[in-house]
Scaffold this motif. Structure first.
Motif, mmCIF file in Angstrom:
data_model
loop_
_atom_site.group_PDB
_atom_site.id
_atom_site.type_symbol
_atom_site.label_atom_id
_atom_site.label_comp_id
_atom_site.label_asym_id
_atom_site.label_seq_id
_atom_site.Cartn_x
_atom_site.Cartn_y
_atom_site.Cartn_z
ATOM 1 N N HIS A 251 0.857 -1.181 0.000
ATOM 2 C CA HIS A 251 0.000 0.000 0.000
ATOM 3 C C HIS A 251 0.902 1.241 0.000
ATOM 4 O O HIS A 251 1.540 1.526 -1.005
ATOM 5 C CB HIS A 251 -0.935 -0.040 1.220
ATOM 6 C CG HIS A 251 -1.949 1.047 1.223
ATOM 7 N ND1 HIS A 251 -2.418 1.633 2.380
ATOM 8 C CD2 HIS A 251 -2.588 1.696 0.211
ATOM 9 C CE1 HIS A 251 -3.294 2.564 2.088
ATOM 10 N NE2 HIS A 251 -3.410 2.635 0.780
ATOM 11 N N LEU A 252 1.003 1.960 1.093
ATOM 12 C CA LEU A 252 1.839 3.159 1.147
ATOM 13 C C LEU A 252 3.323 2.879 0.948
ATOM 14 O O LEU A 252 4.017 3.656 0.272
ATOM 15 C CB LEU A 252 1.605 3.900 2.468
ATOM 16 C CG LEU A 252 0.223 4.534 2.646
ATOM 17 C CD1 LEU A 252 0.127 5.229 4.003
ATOM 18 C CD2 LEU A 252 -0.077 5.518 1.529
ATOM 19 N N TYR B 93 3.941 2.636 -2.671
ATOM 20 C CA TYR B 93 3.782 3.973 -3.241
ATOM 21 C C TYR B 93 5.057 4.789 -3.045
ATOM 22 O O TYR B 93 5.546 5.450 -3.979
ATOM 23 C CB TYR B 93 2.585 4.647 -2.575
ATOM 24 C CG TYR B 93 2.238 6.021 -3.081
ATOM 25 C CD1 TYR B 93 2.108 6.281 -4.441
ATOM 26 C CD2 TYR B 93 2.034 7.075 -2.186
ATOM 27 C CE1 TYR B 93 1.784 7.542 -4.902
ATOM 28 C CE2 TYR B 93 1.710 8.343 -2.641
ATOM 29 C CZ TYR B 93 1.583 8.572 -3.998
ATOM 30 O OH TYR B 93 1.264 9.821 -4.455
ATOM 31 N N ASN B 94 5.623 4.731 -1.843
ATOM 32 C CA ASN B 94 6.855 5.467 -1.575
ATOM 33 C C ASN B 94 8.039 4.899 -2.341
ATOM 34 O O ASN B 94 8.963 5.628 -2.700
ATOM 35 C CB ASN B 94 7.141 5.468 -0.071
ATOM 36 C CG ASN B 94 6.754 6.781 0.585
ATOM 37 O OD1 ASN B 94 6.437 7.743 -0.109
ATOM 38 N ND2 ASN B 94 6.790 6.842 1.900
ATOM 39 N N ILE C 289 7.862 6.406 -5.684
ATOM 40 C CA ILE C 289 8.264 7.817 -5.595
ATOM 41 C C ILE C 289 9.783 7.950 -5.595
ATOM 42 O O ILE C 289 10.361 8.770 -6.330
ATOM 43 C CB ILE C 289 7.674 8.464 -4.327
ATOM 44 C CG1 ILE C 289 6.161 8.612 -4.455
ATOM 45 C CG2 ILE C 289 8.316 9.835 -4.064
ATOM 46 C CD1 ILE C 289 5.491 9.104 -3.182
ATOM 47 N N VAL D 281 4.191 11.266 2.776
ATOM 48 C CA VAL D 281 3.560 9.938 2.781
ATOM 49 C C VAL D 281 4.038 9.135 3.981
ATOM 50 O O VAL D 281 3.239 8.465 4.668
ATOM 51 C CB VAL D 281 3.860 9.186 1.469
ATOM 52 C CG1 VAL D 281 3.381 7.729 1.551
ATOM 53 C CG2 VAL D 281 3.182 9.875 0.290
#
Length: 296
Positions: A154-155, A158-159, A162, A202
């Motif tokens: 999940h996060l 995402y990171n 990034i 984040v």
């Protein structure tokens, strides 16, 4: 003839007397005392020095040391930039600056080795940790009993995306600089800084909504130390690149002389690589068999 004799005939130079090494040491010492005093204050303890309880000073001693260190960093690096602009960063001096940056990154690697070591020691030998602690720290399993963990896809994923994009952006900026493309340099650096800031936001959101705390278990302690230390490096790297962005906008870098930018790019790639290890080891491997917290 006089000018020829006055001009150095070697690739070295003697820097002017500098107060920065002394101020850096003084600031670091004050920060160390202040940090210990602050932690003692938070837990209600004392930290007596020469009969005075420094824990009563709370965080002020630490902040004074931090301000000295920040001022020293600004002054010392400003002098280094000035030396480069004056032509003192010859081929040999530039090579030694690169050696210094490589050794600094190597020392940072050893910091992260310590955090990874702590995590793997607890994760691979949960029974031993459980017996030594004499408490329900792990329940003999990893992740520990009763601990809900973050969803790595999940996060954290995402990171990861990034940071990978930011590494691509800073490489774009570097190639643009080598080809004297000032617009590409500025745009690449601006994109990298923006992605670095987004990563920090984040991660802050992830910390706020984490289903476990630092003090709850050895899982939380090792998780937050490793990822938090990395998050601190992301903030430092973002500031490093932001300074490079301002300097690039002012026209400071040239295709042949841009060590400041090169050092920032090396540091950022190091941060990227460490995150990949963190994501694979702590978020993915460390979560195998655990209970994913709903909504995380």
């Amino acid at each position: 003839m006089a000018d020829a004799h006055a001009k150095p005939q070697h690739d070295y130079h003697i820097i002017d007397p500098s107060p920065w090494p002394f101020l850096a040491s003084l600031g670091a010492l004050i920060m160390a005392f202040g940090g210990v005093a602050w932690m003692q204050h938070l837990k209600g303890g004392s930290f007596p020095i020469f009969g005075y309880n420094m824990a009563g000073a709370n965080y002020w001693i630490f902040l004074i040391g931090l301000l000295i260190v920040l001022y020293t960093m600004y002054g010392w690096w400003s002098d280094t930039i000035k030396e480069g602009n004056e032509g003192h960063h010859t081929r040999v001096v530039s090579l030694h600056l690169r050696y210094g940056m490589i050794m600094f990154i190597a020392s940072e690697v050893m910091f992260f080795v310590a955090w990874f070591w702590a995590f793997f020691d607890a994760a691979l030998f949960p029974n031993e940790v459980h017996q030594v602690m004499r408490a329900e720290y792990t329940g003999g399993v990893w992740p520990p009993k009763g601990i809900e963990i973050l969803d790595p896809f999940h996060l954290p994923l995402y990171n990861t995306i990034i940071l990978l994009l930011s590494g691509t952006a800073v490489t774009w900026a570097h190639h643009a600089l080598l080809h004297n493309d000032r617009k590409g340099l500025v745009n690449g650096l601006a994109l990298t800084v923006g992605l670095g800031i987004l990563f920090s936001f984040v991660q802050a959101y992830e910390y706020i909504h984490a289903p476990f705390a630092f003090k709850d278990s050895i899982y939380g302690a090792t998780f937050f130390m490793a990822t938090g230390f990395h998050g601190f490096h992301v903030i430092v790297g973002t500031i490093f690149l932001l300074v490079c962005l301002f300097r690039a906008m002012a026209g400071s870098f040239t295709p042949k002389q841009h060590f400041g930018f090169e050092a920032a790019a090396w540091y950022w790639h190091f941060v990227d690589v460490v995150w990949l290890f963190l994501f694979a080891a702590i978020y993915i491997w460390g979560s195998v068999g655990g209970t994913i917290a709903h909504g995380h």
